[in-house]
Design a protein around this motif. Structure first.
Motif, mmCIF file in Angstrom:
data_model
loop_
_atom_site.group_PDB
_atom_site.id
_atom_site.type_symbol
_atom_site.label_atom_id
_atom_site.label_comp_id
_atom_site.label_asym_id
_atom_site.label_seq_id
_atom_site.Cartn_x
_atom_site.Cartn_y
_atom_site.Cartn_z
ATOM 1 N N TRP A 99 0.609 -2.884 -1.019
ATOM 2 C CA TRP A 99 1.440 -3.447 -0.226
ATOM 3 C C TRP A 99 1.554 -2.490 1.294
ATOM 4 N N SER A 100 1.351 -1.352 1.111
ATOM 5 C CA SER A 100 1.223 -0.589 2.317
ATOM 6 C C SER A 100 0.272 -0.996 3.390
ATOM 7 N N ARG A 101 -0.847 -0.916 2.780
ATOM 8 C CA ARG A 101 -2.150 -1.458 3.346
ATOM 9 C C ARG A 101 -1.848 -3.024 4.202
ATOM 10 N N TRP A 102 -1.524 -4.023 3.251
ATOM 11 C CA TRP A 102 -1.171 -5.245 3.634
ATOM 12 C C TRP A 102 -0.127 -5.288 4.886
ATOM 13 N N PHE A 103 0.924 -4.565 4.562
ATOM 14 C CA PHE A 103 2.130 -4.617 5.561
ATOM 15 C C PHE A 103 1.453 -4.322 6.760
ATOM 16 N N LYS A 104 0.689 -3.130 7.029
ATOM 17 C CA LYS A 104 0.180 -2.840 8.125
ATOM 18 C C LYS A 104 -0.826 -3.692 9.040
ATOM 19 N N ARG A 105 -1.595 -4.345 8.098
ATOM 20 C CA ARG A 105 -2.434 -5.105 8.842
ATOM 21 C C ARG A 105 -2.044 -6.446 8.873
ATOM 22 N N ALA A 106 -1.010 -6.921 8.101
ATOM 23 C CA ALA A 106 -0.470 -8.543 8.155
ATOM 24 C C ALA A 106 0.603 -8.446 9.304
ATOM 25 N N ILE A 107 1.393 -7.435 9.040
ATOM 26 C CA ILE A 107 2.859 -7.745 9.792
ATOM 27 C C ILE A 107 2.813 -6.654 10.822
ATOM 28 N N SER A 108 2.531 -5.561 10.803
ATOM 29 C CA SER A 108 2.558 -4.275 11.894
ATOM 30 C C SER A 108 1.657 -4.883 13.137
#
Length: 525
Positions: A99-108
């Motif tokens: 989740w942390s990796r996906w959040f950074k790449r997709a949302i941040s």
């Protein structure tokens, strides 16, 4: 006076050139192509643009253009910037790491791209182009900075299957908790709050919630109203809003009404919002089962006729069909179409019904011209005029079109006499439904006038006397549409010599010349 834009269905072997330079870009991957299709369906092709470029790294026409945004919507003062990212969720990792990796790449990363895009638009609004060579500007004008309203939308894809595994009874959409901000998101899988309250608000939608929102709010006006209400509802730091998915917010918004003081809450809640508001997973399923909702959806589909009419003018409008004496610049044509496209879905229901009823009545009287005026007490400054008129046997198709355009101008002028409180008149000329020829066409003009001068009023009164337009009184009907059955085409209106055709044609020719002369005087002022 703003004048007509005409459309005609192309014939076999013929060619047709749109009056607007529309981009054919669809996106570089399937995710972006889906976003472009959704936006063009809701916001129409003149105002939704995919895969734009800036001249940021170009000097004197050389260098490489920089990609700007996945989709940009420019509609009057509203500017919507979409960023689309499809990032694979690493299901083989622990949920916390994935989740942390996906959040950074997709949302941040989406938010970073959107912040950069809005900064560029504010500084260089005239340096956005449809092509990588930076030679094709947008077909619509960017609003000035003092009136522009920006909306940032991050579209994220790739998390739904993992979210469904985490929350099996959900729709697989990202949950909402506005107590989260910034890096705290990384500790709460599949939950989105407010990204950064110190910066411009960013709306985050996943693949399912975006389709729900655009399916329910499928006009530019409805969508922007939802974004404004959503931002006002979710951004305050002193109120925590939690929802099991965006679809639950959509259901609450539809159920409670966009015009209420708190659009997402029932009126019984009172003037003050609670400190904590929770939407469970029951709102959306309950909404779509309601009979009144299903009837609304049926009417929504039927009102798509209005969308199709606007899109025909955009894609089939042909500058060669503009008639001498009634020329109109592209930005004025865009304004006319934007008035039509600014109608909410509910108003499109009413407009479609009024147009359909008028066409049905005209079908029963093949030889008669018929017109209908549409206005509402809630918006008395705007009047629509629908006109159908048969083609005379003695007219070729071009003469018929010129005749119809002249009539549209006359109707607008006389309608201002009858409805002086209105200042904008959009007139649509449509082929008679009982026609006996193959061609099919539409004309649209927009006439704007706050108050007549004595000379203009005298001209309008002259047109009314000569043509008999709108002289049988105004009777408001359901939907506040007014119907005007007119005289049989070709019949003399009064004191004629047994319907002498030559006399009627001479009168019509003089009337057209008078209209053209009046327009030239107005345009030269």
């Amino acid at each position: 006076m703003n004048c007509p834009n005409s459309t005609e269905k192309p014939v076999v072997g013929g060619t047709n050139t749109s009056i607007f330079d529309l981009s054919s870009a669809e996106g570089v991957n399937e995710s972006e192509r889906l976003l472009a299709r959704l936006c063009r369906k809701s916001f129409l092709s003149l105002w939704a643009h995919a895969n734009l470029h800036t001249s940021q790294d170009m000097r004197y026409g050389k260098g490489s253009a920089k990609e700007f945004a996945d989709v940009l919507v420019v509609f009057g003062n509203d500017v919507i910037i979409f960023s689309d990212k499809h990032i694979e969720f690493q299901v083989k990792r622990s949920i916390e790491i994935a989740w942390s990796r996906w959040f950074k790449r997709a949302i941040s990363e989406s938010a970073k791209q959107l912040y950069g895009a809005i900064s560029w638009l504010r500084r260089f609004p005239d340096r956005i182009f449809l092509d990588a060579a930076c030679t094709r500007p947008l077909p619509v004008a960017m609003p000035s900075q003092d009136v522009a309203c920006y909306h940032l939308v991050a579209v994220t894809r790739g998390s739904r299957d993992a979210c469904l595994t985490q929350f099996p009874s959900s729709f697989g959409t990202l949950q909402i908790d506005t107590s989260l901000e910034g890096h705290h998101h990384e500790q709460w899988p599949f939950t989105i709050g407010v990204l950064d309250r110190s910066k411009h608000f960013v709306h985050v939608f996943d693949e399912f919630s975006l389709e729900v929102v655009l399916d329910e709010m499928d006009t530019i006006t409805d969508f922007v109203q939802y974004l404004n209400a959503r931002e006002s509802f979710l951004s305050p730091a002193d109120v925590s809003v939690r929802a099991t998915g965006e679809e639950q917010l959509v259901a609450a918004y539809i159920s409670n009404g966009s015009e209420s003081k708190h659009p997402f809450l029932p009126d019984a809640i009172g003037p003050r919002k609670p400190d904590l508001i929770v939407f469970d997973d029951s709102h959306y399923p309950m909404l779509i089962r309601r009979p009144e909702y299903q009837e609304k959806r049926r009417q929504d589909r039927r009102s798509g006729v209005w969308d199709e009419l606007i899109e025909r003018f955009i894609s089939l409008g042909d500058p060669s069909l503009i008639h001498q004496g009634f020329e109109q610049a592209n930005h004025e044509t865009e304004k006319a179409l934007r008035i039509m496209a600014a109608e909410s879905r509910f108003r499109r229901h009413l407009l479609t019904d009024a147009l359909g009823e008028m066409l049905a009545a005209a079908m029963d009287q093949p030889g008669r011209r018929r017109a209908r005026l549409f206005t509402t007490l809630e918006q008395p400054d705007l009047v629509y005029i629908f006109l159908v008129t048969p083609k005379l046997v003695s007219e070729d198709f071009d003469e018929y079109r010129k005749h119809r355009v002249a009539l549209l101008h006359a109707y607008c002028r006389v309608a201002k006499l009858r409805l002086p409180q209105a200042d904008t008149f959009v007139a649509l000329g449509i082929d008679h439904p009982a026609r006996d020829y193959q061609q099919s066409s539409e004309d649209v003009i927009v006439f704007t006038c706050h108050e007549y001068t004595p000379e203009e009023k005298a001209e309008a009164e002259y047109f009314q006397r000569e043509t008999g337009i709108l002289d049988n009184g105004l009777t408001m009907k359901e939907g506040f549409a007014t119907d005007f059955p007119e005289i049989t085409v070709g019949q003399p209106r009064r004191n004629s010599d047994n319907g002498n055709r030559a006399k009627e044609l001479r009168r019509e020719k003089k009337r057209k010349a008078k209209l053209a002369q009046a327009d030239r005087r107005r345009n030269n002022r």
